[in-house]
Design a protein around this motif. Structure first.
Motif, short mmCIF file in Angstrom:
data_model
loop_
_atom_site.label_atom_id
_atom_site.label_comp_id
_atom_site.label_asym_id
_atom_site.label_seq_id
_atom_site.Cartn_x
_atom_site.Cartn_y
_atom_site.Cartn_z
N VAL A 34 0.86 -1.18 0.00
CA VAL A 34 0.00 0.00 0.00
C VAL A 34 0.91 1.24 0.00
O VAL A 34 1.82 1.35 0.83
N PRO A 35 0.69 2.19 -0.93
CA PRO A 35 1.50 3.41 -0.96
C PRO A 35 1.43 4.18 0.36
O PRO A 35 0.45 4.07 1.11
N THR A 36 2.46 4.97 0.66
CA THR A 36 2.52 5.73 1.92
C THR A 36 2.58 7.24 1.62
O THR A 36 2.95 7.64 0.51
N PRO A 37 2.23 8.07 2.63
CA PRO A 37 2.15 9.53 2.39
C PRO A 37 3.45 10.16 1.89
O PRO A 37 3.41 11.13 1.14
N ILE A 38 4.61 9.62 2.27
CA ILE A 38 5.87 10.25 1.84
C ILE A 38 6.00 10.21 0.30
O ILE A 38 6.68 11.05 -0.30
N MET A 39 5.31 9.27 -0.31
CA MET A 39 5.37 9.18 -1.78
C MET A 39 4.71 10.40 -2.43
O MET A 39 5.09 10.80 -3.54
N ALA A 40 3.73 11.00 -1.74
CA ALA A 40 3.10 12.23 -2.27
C ALA A 40 4.13 13.36 -2.31
O ALA A 40 4.22 14.11 -3.28
N LYS A 86 -3.15 13.51 -6.35
CA LYS A 86 -3.64 14.86 -6.10
C LYS A 86 -2.49 15.82 -5.80
O LYS A 86 -2.49 16.97 -6.26
N ALA A 87 -1.51 15.34 -5.06
CA ALA A 87 -0.36 16.21 -4.71
C ALA A 87 0.38 16.64 -5.98
O ALA A 87 0.84 17.79 -6.09
N VAL A 88 0.51 15.73 -6.94
CA VAL A 88 1.16 16.07 -8.22
C VAL A 88 0.29 17.07 -8.99
O VAL A 88 0.78 18.08 -9.50
N HIS A 89 -1.01 16.80 -9.04
CA HIS A 89 -1.93 17.71 -9.76
C HIS A 89 -1.94 19.10 -9.10
O HIS A 89 -1.96 20.11 -9.80
N ASP A 90 -1.92 19.13 -7.77
CA ASP A 90 -1.94 20.43 -7.07
C ASP A 90 -0.71 21.27 -7.40
O ASP A 90 -0.74 22.49 -7.32
N LYS A 91 0.39 20.59 -7.75
CA LYS A 91 1.60 21.33 -8.15
C LYS A 91 1.63 21.57 -9.67
O LYS A 91 2.66 21.97 -10.22
N GLY A 92 0.53 21.24 -10.36
CA GLY A 92 0.45 21.50 -11.80
C GLY A 92 1.04 20.39 -12.67
O GLY A 92 1.24 20.59 -13.87
N GLY A 93 1.32 19.22 -12.07
CA GLY A 93 1.97 18.14 -12.82
C GLY A 93 1.00 17.09 -13.35
O GLY A 93 -0.22 17.17 -13.14
N ARG A 94 1.56 16.11 -14.04
CA ARG A 94 0.83 14.99 -14.63
C ARG A 94 1.56 13.70 -14.26
O ARG A 94 2.79 13.67 -14.27
#
Ligand SMILES: Cc1cc2nc3c(=O)[nH]c(=O)nc-3n(C[C@H](O)[C@H](O)[C@H](O)COP(=O)(O)O)c2cc1C
Length: 363
Positions: A34-40, A86-94
């Protein structure tokens, strides 16, 4: 001709530059995959990439044999991926998710002692990473033809979950000696049914997987990765130009958005080429965007894009160590060097602590 810093359209994704983050396994998920928050934090740091291709992510427990690598087959994994995307999208990424079945490179420890599956009965060379350190691989059994619908439904489930988690697309991992590569290349595929023997037969499984995944995600959001040149993890082919020329043609028929290639040179530091470059053959039969990877620095990358040899470049180790890689390449600034000891270690060290140029200057 375009530059590395020009936008490009891959399928229905508009990328602001041609600098992609190559897929990089980092082992920061839980033991249950399961992915973890640090990956965001890690992926968001790299959001200025034209496109992030995620670390390889298991489509099923059968296909995943890497300690602390993420999966995408159950709802806990989907929920844990959502804030990362979402963290990537919030920074404008894909960000696209790389879909992984490791085939004969899954150690039986991950399968309650059962053998892994491959195209044929075979044992991988060298040693597997397991939770108890490095161990010799176990002998794989040949996937039966009547199991292929079940394998395709695993890909379908994973693709559906990737969409549910919000990913901008997926990349099918058909490279580096894993399951789909074990079906493609004749050094590994010794089958006598319609999935083995001729080149047409050996591209059948990857074509079905591409059709299945594209059927869920949309072909315009689906890409694929091949490693056509030279042996890797015990898998190689006797005629890569013919094999991958046809594989690329089949991917064009499915309508995939791009092909990414890990193709080193003869002196490559991540595999070595054994035949002349296969990329030009693939580019010709595919007809769409081709992204090249392996051992690129800024100057070589810019030259490859300017000459039309590549439409974009994917960077692996340079991206691991430089969260602001596009900004550094644009300035011709020096790059941080990646530290191998922390490639797959758990925790933040060597993961989210590589400084940007500004942070390095301020320190
Ligand atoms: C730590 C590490 C993890 C990797 N994990 C993956 C992976 O998950 N999927 C994949 O297709 N390739 C993986 N690769 C290969 C890279 O995507 C890339 O092909 C390789 O690093 C060569 O590119 P580079 O010279 O820019 O580093 C990995 C490489 C490294 C160094």
């Amino acid at each position: 001709m375009p530059s590395l810093f020009d936008p490009i359209r891959l399928g229905n994704l508009d990328l602001p530059n041609r600098i992609l983050m190559a897929p990089l396994t980092r082992g920061r998920s839980t033991r249950d995959h399961v992915p973890t928050p640090i990956m965001a934090e890690y992926y968001a740091q790299r959001a200025s990439a034209g496109l992030i291709i995620s670390e390889a992510t298991g489509i099923s427990q059968e296909g995943l044999g890497w300690p602390y690598a993420p999966g995408i087959w159950n709802s806990a994994q989907v929920e844990a991926w959502k804030p990362i995307v979402k963290a990537v999208h919030d920074k404008g990424g894909r960000i696209a998710l790389q879909l992984w079945h490791m085939g004969y490179l899954v150690h039986p420890d991950f399968l309650n002692g059962e053998p892994p599956v491959s195209s044929s009965v075979r044992t991988a060379p060298d040693h597997a990473h397991t939770y108890d350190g490095k161990k010799p691989y176990g002998e794989a059994r040949a996937l039966r033809e009547d199991e292929i619908p079940r394998l395709l439904s695993d890909y379908e489930n994973a693709a559906r979950n990737a969409v549910a988690a919000g990913f901008d697309g997926v990349q099918i991992h058909a490279a580096n000696g894993y399951l789909l590569d074990e079906f493609l290349r004749d050094g590994a595929n010794k089958r006598t049914d319609r999935y083995g023997g001729s080149i047409e037969n050996r591209v059948r499984l990857v074509t079905k997987v591409a059709q299945t995944v594209a059927g869920v995600v949309g072909p315009e959001r689906t890409g694929i990765r091949f490693s056509p040149n030279g042996p890797i993890q015990g898998v190689d082919d006797s005629d890569p130009h013919a094999l991958f020329g046809l594989a690329a043609e089949m991917m064009a028929r499915v309508g995939l958005a791009y092909i990414e290639l890990r193709e080193p040179g003869p002196d490559g530091t991540f595999g070595k080429a054994t035949v002349p470059p296969v990329a030009p053959t693939i580019k010709k039969t595919f007809g769409g965007p081709v992204i090249l990877n392996c051992d690129y620095d800024g100057a070589r990358a810019e030259a490859a894009v300017k000459s039309g040899e590549a439409d974009a470049i994917a960077f692996g180790r340079p991206y691991l160590a430089n969260p602001d890689l596009p900004e550094r390449l644009a300035k011709g600034a020096p790059l941080n060097k990646d530290v191998m000891a922390t490639w797959y270690s758990q925790g933040p060290e060597g993961y989210v602590d590589y400084p940007t140029l500004e942070e390095a200057k301020a320190a």
